[in-house]
Design an enzyme around this catalytic site. Structure first.
Site, mmCIF file in Angstrom:
data_model
loop_
_atom_site.group_PDB
_atom_site.id
_atom_site.type_symbol
_atom_site.label_atom_id
_atom_site.label_comp_id
_atom_site.label_asym_id
_atom_site.label_seq_id
_atom_site.Cartn_x
_atom_site.Cartn_y
_atom_site.Cartn_z
ATOM 1 N N LYS A 1 24.790 33.493 10.329
ATOM 2 C CA LYS A 1 23.631 32.590 10.264
ATOM 3 C C LYS A 1 24.015 31.123 10.181
ATOM 4 O O LYS A 1 23.471 30.354 9.397
ATOM 5 C CB LYS A 1 22.713 33.020 9.104
ATOM 6 C CG LYS A 1 22.142 34.412 9.330
ATOM 7 C CD LYS A 1 21.658 35.075 8.073
ATOM 8 C CE LYS A 1 22.826 35.569 7.273
ATOM 9 N NZ LYS A 1 22.490 36.216 6.014
ATOM 10 N N ASP B 1 32.511 42.428 36.605
ATOM 11 C CA ASP B 1 32.794 42.031 37.997
ATOM 12 C C ASP B 1 32.581 43.173 38.984
ATOM 13 O O ASP B 1 33.231 43.237 40.023
ATOM 14 C CB ASP B 1 34.233 41.498 38.155
ATOM 15 C CG ASP B 1 34.548 40.419 37.158
ATOM 16 O OD1 ASP B 1 33.690 39.550 36.954
ATOM 17 O OD2 ASP B 1 35.652 40.444 36.575
ATOM 18 N N GLU B 2 31.693 44.081 38.656
ATOM 19 C CA GLU B 2 31.462 45.235 39.535
ATOM 20 C C GLU B 2 30.565 44.878 40.720
ATOM 21 O O GLU B 2 30.468 45.645 41.679
ATOM 22 C CB GLU B 2 30.774 46.381 38.745
ATOM 23 C CG GLU B 2 31.599 46.965 37.614
ATOM 24 C CD GLU B 2 31.297 46.290 36.273
ATOM 25 O OE1 GLU B 2 30.656 45.219 36.281
ATOM 26 O OE2 GLU B 2 31.715 46.814 35.231
ATOM 27 N N HIS C 1 28.055 35.937 38.014
ATOM 28 C CA HIS C 1 27.415 36.879 38.933
ATOM 29 C C HIS C 1 27.296 36.237 40.309
ATOM 30 O O HIS C 1 26.543 35.292 40.500
ATOM 31 C CB HIS C 1 26.028 37.282 38.425
ATOM 32 C CG HIS C 1 26.075 38.064 37.153
ATOM 33 N ND1 HIS C 1 24.961 38.485 36.488
ATOM 34 C CD2 HIS C 1 27.122 38.516 36.432
ATOM 35 C CE1 HIS C 1 25.323 39.159 35.411
ATOM 36 N NE2 HIS C 1 26.624 39.176 35.357
HETATM 37 P P1 GDP Z 1 29.287 40.634 38.874
HETATM 38 O O1 GDP Z 1 29.669 39.656 37.806
HETATM 39 O O2 GDP Z 1 29.259 42.048 38.397
HETATM 40 O O3 GDP Z 1 28.040 40.249 39.583
HETATM 41 O O4 GDP Z 1 30.446 40.620 39.943
HETATM 42 P P2 GDP Z 1 31.228 39.345 40.552
HETATM 43 O O5 GDP Z 1 30.259 38.440 41.160
HETATM 44 O O6 GDP Z 1 32.166 38.797 39.573
HETATM 45 O O7 GDP Z 1 32.155 40.056 41.637
HETATM 46 C C1 GDP Z 1 31.687 40.687 42.736
HETATM 47 C C2 GDP Z 1 32.323 40.047 43.960
HETATM 48 O O8 GDP Z 1 32.346 40.955 45.015
HETATM 49 C C3 GDP Z 1 31.564 38.850 44.496
HETATM 50 O O9 GDP Z 1 32.457 37.937 45.076
HETATM 51 C C4 GDP Z 1 30.650 39.465 45.559
HETATM 52 O O10 GDP Z 1 30.241 38.563 46.574
HETATM 53 C C5 GDP Z 1 31.565 40.502 46.121
HETATM 54 N N1 GDP Z 1 30.903 41.697 46.629
HETATM 55 C C6 GDP Z 1 29.864 42.372 46.069
HETATM 56 N N2 GDP Z 1 29.619 43.491 46.768
HETATM 57 C C7 GDP Z 1 30.535 43.531 47.773
HETATM 58 C C8 GDP Z 1 30.829 44.477 48.807
HETATM 59 O O11 GDP Z 1 30.204 45.523 48.941
HETATM 60 N N3 GDP Z 1 31.881 44.186 49.633
HETATM 61 C C9 GDP Z 1 32.621 43.051 49.521
HETATM 62 N N4 GDP Z 1 33.626 42.862 50.368
HETATM 63 N N5 GDP Z 1 32.373 42.136 48.561
HETATM 64 C C10 GDP Z 1 31.357 42.388 47.694
#
Ligand code: GDP
Length: 429
Positions: A144, A13-14, A41
């Site tokens: 398998k 979730d990065e 993602h």
């Molecule tokens: P992934 O699985 O690594 O792609 O990550 P996730 O989708 O689970 O979580 C990332 C969340 O953070 C999503 O809701 C994105 O829209 C949000 N997000 C990503 N980058 C940023 C940012 O720079 N700022 C903010 N506020 N939200 C972000």
């Protein structure tokens, strides 16, 4: 020509999805090489907001080919549904821009049942599964007891193979878990309803990728989850059941001869963790609620509230090493703007001693965080697009992480949208 990987450095979730979505502009082929429909993602672009589970994040770019490699857990039913859902928003998906490896193993209808049944048996010792059938799938792949996607083209042999597997699987379902068995009729329905829908995309993607690499096409490998969830080197047993590390990418993609030129590690500006397991830097109470709300930290796939904490330096440094990251993207820096002082987990305390290293999994439960504070910037940074326009305190925070992890931070994201990104000048080509 370049072959790059985008991977998570921590617990997942990065913000990998948004980075892949951004960087696909410079690539011809995006490949998912491990994991299954348990990913979420998040991608926000002109088509809308998506939580991609199995589809590679390059699916929105008209000139990008997307590949699901042999290392993924291929759930035909979920994939067919996801294709329909994304297509309904106006995105083109066809055999010209989506390819499935004929060597990908199929996640069978009982894998989700088995996931739920085992978590139920474990009760308060559960591993925190997303119940997408991932652990039973990879266990069955290793022994398998599943079929390859390419077997769908050999209907006679497929039926015989399925009957063999069914015999074993029904023993597990009825004798171990005391639940109802599956029948060949159930499998015929699954073949007709779900497998038929994904059949047009199945081909020998290993050869396709090797030839594309030779022809100078630019490849991008997209990971699911983060370093700490790696089956071999993560926080066992609270890991996923596949290898999330970049070194596995060419194998999981089916083109082991491809050499990675760069590995972009994605790090969130603070820590989050979904599910069970040790999370040394975890915050609690009001402080945690505030951060969770500010960052909207709820699972993209499950809706589960994520556990939150300050950036964990020992875990992040370990993750950077596991991934052999050549550069980092720091995401969600904007979320910390409300904090007067920014806590950082600078080290761990273990047996009364300060340690900079990430301990062996069994020792993690005994570690406690050593928290230090950095100056906050106290203003909205979400509209900033240039490094030099960031407040000095924000730049210091970025530089501190970079130094502590020994890896350059070349991208900083300050909002979820595609354009909310800062490219560090020293790192720009
Ligand atoms: P992934 O699985 O690594 O792609 O990550 P996730 O989708 O689970 O979580 C990332 C969340 O953070 C999503 O809701 C994105 O829209 C949000 N997000 C990503 N980058 C940023 C940012 O720079 N700022 C903010 N506020 N939200 C972000």
């Amino acid at each position: 020509m370049p072959a790059d990987a985008i991977v998570g450095i921590n617990w997942g979730d990065e913000g990998k999805g948004r980075m892949v979505d951004l960087l696909t502009e410079d690539h011809d082929i995006v490949i998912r090489y491990q994991g299954g429909g348990n990913a979420g993602h998040t991608v926000i672009n002109g088509y809308g907001k998506f939580a991609l589970h199995l589809l590679p994040s390059g699916i929105f770019r008209p000139n990008v080919t997307n590949v699901l490699g042999n290392g993924v857990a291929l759930d035909p039913q979920s994939l067919a549904e996801e294709i329909e859902e994304v297509r309904s928003k106006g995105v083109h998906i066809g055999p010209d821009n989506l390819m499935i490896s004929d060597r990908a193993s199929l996640l069978m209808p009982w894998h989700k049942d088995l996931d739920g049944l085992e978590e139920q048996r474990l009760a308060d010792r559960k591993y925190g599964s997303t119940k997408q059938g991932i652990a039973p799938f990879y266990s069955d792949k290793a022994r398998k007891k599943t079929v390859l996607a390419g077997e769908l083209f050999y209907p006679g042999r497929l039926r015989a193979h399925l009957a063999d597997i069914l015999e074993w699987e029904d023993l597990v379902l009825t004798k171990i878990y005391g639940t109802k068995p599956y029948s060949m009729e159930d499998l015929e329905k699954w073949l007709a309803d779900s497998c038929e829908k994904i059949k047009p995309y199945i081909r020998d993607t290993g050869t396709y990728l090797r030839e594309a690499d030779k022809a100078g096409k630019r490849l991008l490998f997209e990971a699911q989850l983060g370093s700490l969830r790696d089956l071999d080197l993560g926080i066992v047993p609270y890991t996923t059941s596949s290898n999330t590390t970049a070194a596995y990418a060419p194998v999981g993609a089916g083109c082991p001869s491809v050499k990675l030129d760069s590995v972009l590690g994605v790090v969130k500006a603070y820590s989050t963790c979904v599910g069970e397991g040790p999370f040394v830097c975890e915050m609690s109470g009001r402080e945690a609620d505030e951060l969770r709300e500010a960052g909207a930290e709820y699972g993209a796939k499950t809706g589960r509230p994520r556990r939150v904490g300050p950036l964990d330096i020992p875990a992040t440094r370990y993750g950077v090493r596991l991934q052999a990251a050549t550069e980092l993207a720091l995401t969600k820096l904007d979320v910390l703007s409300y904090m007067k002082k920014i806590p950082v987990c600078a080290a761990y305390s273990l047996d009364g001693e300060r340690t900079e290293d990430f301990p062996f999994p069994a020792a993690l439960e005994d570690a406690s965080p050593v928290i230090e504070y950095m100056e906050g910037w106290g203003c909205d940074i979400s509209k900033i697009r240039r490094w030099e326009d960031l407040p000095q305190a924000a730049r210091r925070y970025v530089e501190y992480i970079e130094k502590a992890c020994g890896c350059p931070i070349s991208w900083i994201s300050v909002g979820p949208e595609r354009e909310s990104i800062i490219r560090r000048p020293s790192c720009a080509e």
